[in-house]
Structure formats: C-alpha cells, structure tokens
Scaffold this active site. Sequence first.
Site, PDB file in Angstrom:
ATOM      1  N   LYS A  13       0.878  -1.315  -0.301  1.00 48.13           N
ATOM      2  CA  LYS A  13       0.204  -0.157  -0.123  1.00 48.13           C
ATOM      3  C   LYS A  13       0.539   1.206  -0.177  1.00 48.13           C
ATOM      4  CE  LYS A  13      -2.582  -0.611   4.092  1.00 48.13           C
ATOM      5  NZ  LYS A  13      -1.457  -1.375   4.484  1.00 48.13           N
ATOM      6  N   ARG A  88      -8.906   1.191   9.324  1.00 51.00           N
ATOM      7  CA  ARG A  88      -8.407  -0.610  10.099  1.00 51.00           C
ATOM      8  C   ARG A  88      -9.763  -1.174  10.530  1.00 51.00           C
ATOM      9  NH1 ARG A  88      -2.939   0.786   8.987  1.00 51.00           N
ATOM     10  NH2 ARG A  88      -1.614  -1.196   9.316  1.00 51.00           N
ATOM     11  N   ARG A 127      11.828  -7.192   5.636  1.00 55.56           N
ATOM     12  CA  ARG A 127      11.462  -6.019   5.341  1.00 55.56           C
ATOM     13  C   ARG A 127      12.654  -4.888   6.495  1.00 55.56           C
ATOM     14  NH1 ARG A 127       6.507  -2.747   4.714  1.00 55.56           N
ATOM     15  NH2 ARG A 127       5.866  -3.089   7.269  1.00 55.56           N
ATOM     16  N   ARG A 160      11.910  -3.137  11.924  1.00 61.25           N
ATOM     17  CA  ARG A 160      11.050  -2.867  12.989  1.00 61.25           C
ATOM     18  C   ARG A 160      10.638  -3.452  13.825  1.00 61.25           C
ATOM     19  NH1 ARG A 160       6.792   0.626   8.584  1.00 61.25           N
ATOM     20  NH2 ARG A 160       5.327  -0.898  10.014  1.00 61.25           N
ATOM     21  N   ARG A 171      -0.003  -9.488  13.704  1.00 58.45           N
ATOM     22  CA  ARG A 171      -0.352  -8.010  12.679  1.00 58.45           C
ATOM     23  C   ARG A 171      -1.673  -8.872  11.632  1.00 58.45           C
ATOM     24  NH1 ARG A 171       4.394  -5.129  10.200  1.00 58.45           N
ATOM     25  NH2 ARG A 171       2.840  -3.806   9.364  1.00 58.45           N
TER      26      ARG A 171
HETATM   27  P1  AMP Z   1       1.923  -0.172   9.038  1.00 62.89           P
HETATM   28  O1  AMP Z   1       2.846   1.231   8.946  1.00 62.89           O
HETATM   29  O2  AMP Z   1      -0.070   1.402   8.010  1.00 62.89           O
HETATM   30  O3  AMP Z   1       1.275  -1.017   8.617  1.00 62.89           O
HETATM   31  O4  AMP Z   1       0.589   0.803  10.939  1.00 62.89           O
HETATM   32  C1  AMP Z   1       1.550   0.336  11.374  1.00 62.89           C
HETATM   33  C2  AMP Z   1       0.791   0.348  13.277  1.00 62.89           C
HETATM   34  O5  AMP Z   1      -0.028   1.612  13.542  1.00 62.89           O
HETATM   35  C3  AMP Z   1      -0.202  -0.849  13.015  1.00 62.89           C
HETATM   36  O6  AMP Z   1      -0.045  -1.720  13.373  1.00 62.89           O
HETATM   37  C4  AMP Z   1      -0.759  -0.244  14.040  1.00 62.89           C
HETATM   38  O7  AMP Z   1      -0.481  -0.544  16.023  1.00 62.89           O
HETATM   39  C5  AMP Z   1      -0.872   1.390  14.289  1.00 62.89           C
HETATM   40  N1  AMP Z   1      -1.709   1.830  13.123  1.00 62.89           N
HETATM   41  C6  AMP Z   1      -1.340   2.472  11.896  1.00 62.89           C
HETATM   42  N2  AMP Z   1      -3.020   2.576  11.783  1.00 62.89           N
HETATM   43  C7  AMP Z   1      -3.352   2.290  12.618  1.00 62.89           C
HETATM   44  C8  AMP Z   1      -5.494   2.397  12.690  1.00 62.89           C
HETATM   45  N3  AMP Z   1      -5.845   3.199  11.105  1.00 62.89           N
HETATM   46  N4  AMP Z   1      -6.067   2.544  13.282  1.00 62.89           N
HETATM   47  C9  AMP Z   1      -5.270   1.428  14.548  1.00 62.89           C
HETATM   48  N5  AMP Z   1      -3.821   1.796  14.443  1.00 62.89           N
HETATM   49  C10 AMP Z   1      -3.320   1.761  13.624  1.00 62.89           C
END
Ligand code: AMP
Length: 214
Positions: A13, A88, A127, A160, A171
Amino acid sequence: MDLILLGPPGSGKGTQAKKMVERYHVPQISTGDILRAAVKEKTRLGVEAKQYMDQGRLVPDEVVVGIVRDRLKAPDCTGGFILDGFPRTVPQAEALGATLQAMHRGIDHVLSIEVDKEELLKRLGGRRTCRSCGAMFHLIFDPPKKEGVCDTCGGELYQRADDQEKTIRARLKVYDEQTAPLIAYYREKGLLRAIDGVGGVEEIFRKIVKAIEE
Ligand code: AMP
C-alpha cells in the site's frame, strides 16, 4: 479524488500510495507514518501508541480517528487524498464516512490490494527501514547497495519491532479479524475494486490506474 487503499500489512500500500501521489498530486495520509513520527518524537500520542504498535495491535479507534479528522481539514486535502492504513476497523470507516459527509464530500474509490499470507510473511520478514529518513528496503526484493546502510541518506537500517516474525503474525491476525470485514463493508457500498497485489511494482500500479481511470 478521495481514495482509500485497503490491504494487509506488506501488500505494498505504502509503495503504491507514493506513486499515486506523483500521478494525481494529492497527499498520502498514512496513519502508520503519522504514529511512527509521534513515537520518534516521544509526544504523548507517541508514548501511548508505541505500546500497541510494538505488539502489532491496533491503536484505539478514537485516537486514529482524531488524527485523520484533523489531517483531512488541512488545505492540501481540498483536491483529494489517499488514505493508506486507515480505516482499519468498521467503527473507523463509519467515523470517516460521517466526517466526510459533514465536509460535503465522500469516498470515490476503495482499492483492495490482495496478496496471500505466505507471500506477506516473506515480504514483511525481509523488510528493513532507515532510522533517519524512513526509506524502506527489502533483503530479497530491494536490497540496499551496502548492507545495513540506507542508499538515500546513509542512515542505519533496522528491522521495525513490528516487522519481527511474532509481531507480523499478530498483525496479520488483527487484519483478518478487524480490517478484512471492511472489504464487504465497501463492496456493499459499491466502492470496492480488487487489485491483484502479486507482481512488480509498476505492473500493480498499472492495474490501480486502470481501476481509477476506467
Ligand atoms: P502500518 O505502517 O500502516 O502497518 O501501521 C503500523 C502500526 O500503526 C499498526 O500495526 C498499528 O499498531 C498502528 N496503526 C496504523 N494505522 C492504524 C489505524 N488506522 N488504526 C489503528 N492502529 C493503526
């Protein structure tokens, strides 16, 4: 162009959102990036969010909804936006719908990038992210020229906490349970376009452009 990019962690994404920014000149809004910046700066939001993120859990809805609501009011969102990693959960999607309605606008497209679980595990485990500029590399698909060093800024590359195997599985489980229901949610609204997310970056981008422009 008000657009949502939906897809599991590792579906690409973020990569596709950046290419869409170049083509359509609308901002990418990544809640993950906003939260990571807050964690880095150790703001109150960052300190709260970190405990959830490190475990691969979702940050509470009211926190992320507040972030996005503020961000959508910024002048650069007037002509559209690409939401990457938000919503989400169904409550987040409902809050987004209400916010946009109050602004007299609405979602034009929801693109769902589809990649199977085995492929996601392979992608996420390799990654590596730059500590300084946030650039991303992959040990197999996109290795840095020099091991452990960012090609862009020379910063240190690290894995990370939320890209480690145990957290990756958490996740993906969270995605299946809480985020995947959004596919049906937006399909029922007639907004969903499925995109096959396996293949080269350019190939997938072509499919996205076609879905938006046809
Ligand atoms: P991402 O980089 O989008 O995978 O986000 C990394 C982490 O940020 C996720 O595993 C969540 O802990 C938190 N996060 C990001 N976006 C959201 C969202 N829309 N709702 C809740 N937690 C989020």
